[in-house]
Design a protein around this motif. Structure first.
Motif, PDB file in Angstrom:
ATOM      1  N   ALA A 134       0.804  -1.220   0.000  1.00  0.00           N
ATOM      2  CA  ALA A 134       0.000   0.000   0.000  1.00  0.00           C
ATOM      3  C   ALA A 134       0.837   1.269   0.000  1.00  0.00           C
ATOM      4  O   ALA A 134       0.286   2.361  -0.053  1.00  0.00           O
ATOM      5  CB  ALA A 134      -0.928  -0.002   1.211  1.00  0.00           C
ATOM      6  N   ARG A 135       2.164   1.147   0.094  1.00  0.00           N
ATOM      7  CA  ARG A 135       3.044   2.316   0.146  1.00  0.00           C
ATOM      8  C   ARG A 135       2.609   3.277   1.244  1.00  0.00           C
ATOM      9  O   ARG A 135       2.580   4.491   1.074  1.00  0.00           O
ATOM     10  CB  ARG A 135       3.063   3.041  -1.208  1.00  0.00           C
ATOM     11  N   THR A 136       2.264   2.724   2.397  1.00  0.00           N
ATOM     12  CA  THR A 136       1.772   3.501   3.530  1.00  0.00           C
ATOM     13  C   THR A 136       2.462   3.021   4.789  1.00  0.00           C
ATOM     14  O   THR A 136       2.649   1.824   4.984  1.00  0.00           O
ATOM     15  CB  THR A 136       0.241   3.321   3.685  1.00  0.00           C
ATOM     16  N   LYS A 137       2.862   3.962   5.650  1.00  0.00           N
ATOM     17  CA  LYS A 137       3.457   3.614   6.934  1.00  0.00           C
ATOM     18  C   LYS A 137       2.440   3.828   8.047  1.00  0.00           C
ATOM     19  O   LYS A 137       1.774   4.859   8.098  1.00  0.00           O
ATOM     20  CB  LYS A 137       4.687   4.471   7.208  1.00  0.00           C
ATOM     21  N   ALA A 138       2.310   2.848   8.924  1.00  0.00           N
ATOM     22  CA  ALA A 138       1.448   2.969  10.100  1.00  0.00           C
ATOM     23  C   ALA A 138       2.313   3.432  11.272  1.00  0.00           C
ATOM     24  O   ALA A 138       3.270   2.757  11.650  1.00  0.00           O
ATOM     25  CB  ALA A 138       0.796   1.627  10.414  1.00  0.00           C
ATOM     26  N   LEU A 139       1.985   4.585  11.836  1.00  0.00           N
ATOM     27  CA  LEU A 139       2.765   5.174  12.921  1.00  0.00           C
ATOM     28  C   LEU A 139       1.898   5.213  14.177  1.00  0.00           C
ATOM     29  O   LEU A 139       0.882   5.911  14.213  1.00  0.00           O
ATOM     30  CB  LEU A 139       3.228   6.581  12.544  1.00  0.00           C
ATOM     31  N   PRO A 140       2.275   4.467  15.210  1.00  0.00           N
ATOM     32  CA  PRO A 140       1.390   4.296  16.367  1.00  0.00           C
ATOM     33  C   PRO A 140       1.348   5.465  17.338  1.00  0.00           C
ATOM     34  O   PRO A 140       0.472   5.509  18.185  1.00  0.00           O
ATOM     35  CB  PRO A 140       1.970   3.053  17.056  1.00  0.00           C
ATOM     36  N   GLN A 141       2.294   6.412  17.242  1.00  0.00           N
ATOM     37  CA  GLN A 141       2.345   7.522  18.185  1.00  0.00           C
ATOM     38  C   GLN A 141       2.382   8.859  17.467  1.00  0.00           C
ATOM     39  O   GLN A 141       2.977   8.988  16.401  1.00  0.00           O
ATOM     40  CB  GLN A 141       3.596   7.430  19.074  1.00  0.00           C
ATOM     41  N   LEU A 142       1.740   9.857  18.078  1.00  0.00           N
ATOM     42  CA  LEU A 142       1.813  11.210  17.545  1.00  0.00           C
ATOM     43  C   LEU A 142       3.220  11.769  17.765  1.00  0.00           C
ATOM     44  O   LEU A 142       3.902  11.419  18.722  1.00  0.00           O
ATOM     45  CB  LEU A 142       0.789  12.106  18.232  1.00  0.00           C
ATOM     46  N   LEU A 143       3.646  12.671  16.869  1.00  0.00           N
ATOM     47  CA  LEU A 143       4.998  13.205  16.940  1.00  0.00           C
ATOM     48  C   LEU A 143       5.274  13.894  18.273  1.00  0.00           C
ATOM     49  O   LEU A 143       6.355  13.747  18.844  1.00  0.00           O
ATOM     50  CB  LEU A 143       5.234  14.186  15.785  1.00  0.00           C
ATOM     51  N   GLY A 144       4.308  14.633  18.788  1.00  0.00           N
ATOM     52  CA  GLY A 144       4.519  15.326  20.063  1.00  0.00           C
ATOM     53  C   GLY A 144       4.752  14.360  21.211  1.00  0.00           C
ATOM     54  O   GLY A 144       5.582  14.610  22.097  1.00  0.00           O
ATOM     55  N   ASP A 145       4.046  13.237  21.196  1.00  0.00           N
ATOM     56  CA  ASP A 145       4.227  12.234  22.247  1.00  0.00           C
ATOM     57  C   ASP A 145       5.589  11.553  22.132  1.00  0.00           C
ATOM     58  O   ASP A 145       6.242  11.278  23.144  1.00  0.00           O
ATOM     59  CB  ASP A 145       3.111  11.180  22.171  1.00  0.00           C
ATOM     60  N   VAL A 146       6.019  11.293  20.906  1.00  0.00           N
ATOM     61  CA  VAL A 146       7.337  10.685  20.696  1.00  0.00           C
ATOM     62  C   VAL A 146       8.425  11.636  21.164  1.00  0.00           C
ATOM     63  O   VAL A 146       9.377  11.244  21.851  1.00  0.00           O
ATOM     64  CB  VAL A 146       7.543  10.311  19.210  1.00  0.00           C
ATOM     65  N   ARG A 147       8.310  12.912  20.800  1.00  0.00           N
ATOM     66  CA  ARG A 147       9.313  13.904  21.213  1.00  0.00           C
ATOM     67  C   ARG A 147       9.424  13.976  22.728  1.00  0.00           C
ATOM     68  O   ARG A 147      10.526  13.977  23.286  1.00  0.00           O
ATOM     69  CB  ARG A 147       8.948  15.291  20.673  1.00  0.00           C
ATOM     70  N   ALA A 148       8.281  14.008  23.407  1.00  0.00           N
ATOM     71  CA  ALA A 148       8.293  14.106  24.865  1.00  0.00           C
ATOM     72  C   ALA A 148       8.951  12.881  25.489  1.00  0.00           C
ATOM     73  O   ALA A 148       9.745  13.002  26.434  1.00  0.00           O
ATOM     74  CB  ALA A 148       6.866  14.273  25.384  1.00  0.00           C
ATOM     75  N   ALA A 149       8.654  11.698  24.973  1.00  0.00           N
ATOM     76  CA  ALA A 149       9.224  10.472  25.529  1.00  0.00           C
ATOM     77  C   ALA A 149      10.736  10.426  25.351  1.00  0.00           C
ATOM     78  O   ALA A 149      11.477  10.066  26.279  1.00  0.00           O
ATOM     79  CB  ALA A 149       8.570   9.248  24.880  1.00  0.00           C
ATOM     80  N   LEU A 150      11.219  10.799  24.169  1.00  0.00           N
ATOM     81  CA  LEU A 150      12.661  10.775  23.916  1.00  0.00           C
ATOM     82  C   LEU A 150      13.376  11.870  24.704  1.00  0.00           C
ATOM     83  O   LEU A 150      14.457  11.648  25.260  1.00  0.00           O
ATOM     84  CB  LEU A 150      12.933  10.929  22.423  1.00  0.00           C
ATOM     85  N   ALA A 151      12.781  13.063  24.763  1.00  0.00           N
ATOM     86  CA  ALA A 151      13.399  14.166  25.496  1.00  0.00           C
ATOM     87  C   ALA A 151      13.488  13.848  26.977  1.00  0.00           C
ATOM     88  O   ALA A 151      14.492  14.161  27.650  1.00  0.00           O
ATOM     89  CB  ALA A 151      12.613  15.465  25.260  1.00  0.00           C
ATOM     90  N   ASP A 152      12.446  13.222  27.522  1.00  0.00           N
ATOM     91  CA  ASP A 152      12.448  12.859  28.952  1.00  0.00           C
ATOM     92  C   ASP A 152      13.524  11.821  29.272  1.00  0.00           C
ATOM     93  O   ASP A 152      14.108  11.822  30.352  1.00  0.00           O
ATOM     94  CB  ASP A 152      11.077  12.327  29.355  1.00  0.00           C
ATOM     95  N   ALA A 153      13.779  10.930  28.304  1.00  0.00           N
ATOM     96  CA  ALA A 153      14.770   9.868  28.532  1.00  0.00           C
ATOM     97  C   ALA A 153      16.194  10.295  28.183  1.00  0.00           C
ATOM     98  O   ALA A 153      17.144   9.583  28.501  1.00  0.00           O
ATOM     99  CB  ALA A 153      14.388   8.630  27.700  1.00  0.00           C
ATOM    100  N   TRP A 154      16.345  11.458  27.535  1.00  0.00           N
ATOM    101  CA  TRP A 154      17.680  11.929  27.135  1.00  0.00           C
ATOM    102  C   TRP A 154      18.489  12.267  28.388  1.00  0.00           C
ATOM    103  O   TRP A 154      17.993  12.938  29.271  1.00  0.00           O
ATOM    104  CB  TRP A 154      17.552  13.166  26.256  1.00  0.00           C
ATOM    105  N   PRO A 155      19.729  11.816  28.481  1.00  0.00           N
ATOM    106  CA  PRO A 155      20.548  12.125  29.656  1.00  0.00           C
ATOM    107  C   PRO A 155      20.686  13.622  29.874  1.00  0.00           C
ATOM    108  O   PRO A 155      20.985  14.373  28.947  1.00  0.00           O
ATOM    109  CB  PRO A 155      21.913  11.490  29.319  1.00  0.00           C
ATOM    110  N   LYS A 156      20.405  14.068  31.067  1.00  0.00           N
ATOM    111  CA  LYS A 156      20.460  15.499  31.368  1.00  0.00           C
ATOM    112  C   LYS A 156      21.897  15.999  31.245  1.00  0.00           C
ATOM    113  O   LYS A 156      22.833  15.396  31.764  1.00  0.00           O
ATOM    114  CB  LYS A 156      19.918  15.774  32.769  1.00  0.00           C
ATOM    115  N   GLY A 157      22.058  17.113  30.562  1.00  0.00           N
ATOM    116  CA  GLY A 157      23.392  17.679  30.390  1.00  0.00           C
ATOM    117  C   GLY A 157      24.228  16.967  29.372  1.00  0.00           C
ATOM    118  O   GLY A 157      25.409  17.255  29.208  1.00  0.00           O
ATOM    119  N   ASP A 158      23.637  16.018  28.633  1.00  0.00           N
ATOM    120  CA  ASP A 158      24.394  15.236  27.626  1.00  0.00           C
ATOM    121  C   ASP A 158      23.922  15.661  26.257  1.00  0.00           C
ATOM    122  O   ASP A 158      22.744  15.485  25.921  1.00  0.00           O
ATOM    123  CB  ASP A 158      24.166  13.737  27.838  1.00  0.00           C
ATOM    124  N   ALA A 159      24.788  16.235  25.446  1.00  0.00           N
ATOM    125  CA  ALA A 159      24.414  16.670  24.091  1.00  0.00           C
ATOM    126  C   ALA A 159      24.227  15.474  23.191  1.00  0.00           C
ATOM    127  O   ALA A 159      24.870  14.453  23.380  1.00  0.00           O
ATOM    128  CB  ALA A 159      25.481  17.585  23.532  1.00  0.00           C
TER     129      ALA A 159
END
Length: 202
Positions: free
Chosen positions: A177-202
């Motif tokens: 179908a040339r279609t990707k199924a994405l289970p999470q909204l971009l804002g939710d993904v960003r928040a999850a990754l940002a929260d898990a990013w090591p503090k003070g680590d670039a």
């Protein structure tokens, strides 16, 4: 249906016409083809017209130059370093698809300074660890498309892709179908990754 002979229409054929008969049809009447299905599905994406109409936006309109001037939430930025930053791809291949960009508006990897190269590498390593922790993926595709001819959507500003992969992510959707199924909204993904990013680590 007013049919023409094979010799008069050449290869113009439509399978499964209104009469249920395969064969040559009139090609001088375009209205006949209205509504005739084909093998393609359409995913309408009018929001992408900006890239088609504007072409290379240049430095002033470059989305990778604009993003750092916005809030992390608005720009989907996950982490900011001194020379480069990581943000979510607005058109992800998989959920968690990140881009790592230098702040400087450069096109090619060999234009980057040693400091930029080092931080792009450091951000990439941290992104892999964070995505693995949050998403439990099985692997990654990591790479850069250098130049429009190589597939770079925004060729004027260097960016590295980090695409998480799962063993079962190549299902019939993208293949047929040339279609990707994405289970999470971009804002939710960003928040999850940002929260898990090591503090003070670039």
């Amino acid at each position: 249906m007013d049919r023409l002979s094979d010799s008069s229409v050449g290869d113009a054929r439509v399978a499964g016409d209104a009469d249920g008969i395969d064969g040559p049809v009139r090609v001088d009447d375009p209205s006949y083809l209205v509504g005739v299905p084909d093998e393609f599905q359409r995913l309408w994406t009018p929001h992408r017209m900006v890239y088609i109409q504007q072409g290379d936006p240049g430095h002033e309109g470059c989305p990778f130059c604009v993003a750092p001037t916005l809030s992390d939430e608005d720009a989907l930025i996950v982490a900011r370093g001194e020379h480069a930053y990581a943000l979510l791809n607005l058109f992800p291949y998989n959920s968690g698809h990140l881009l790592v960009c230098p702040y400087r508006h450069i096109a090619l990897y060999d234009d980057a300074t040693p400091e930029e190269v080092a931080e792009i590498g450091s951000l990439t390593q941290t992104a892999m660890r964070v995505i693995r922790e949050v998403s439990h993926n099985d692997g990654f595709n990591i790479g850069m498309n250098q130049g429009a001819v190589a597939g770079a959507g925004i060729a004027a500003h260097l960016h590295q892709h980090i695409v998480p992969r799962w063993a079962q992510d190549a299902n019939f959707f993208p293949i047929i179908a040339r279609t990707k199924a994405l289970p999470q909204l971009l804002g939710d993904v960003r928040a999850a990754l940002a929260d898990a990013w090591p503090k003070g680590d670039a």
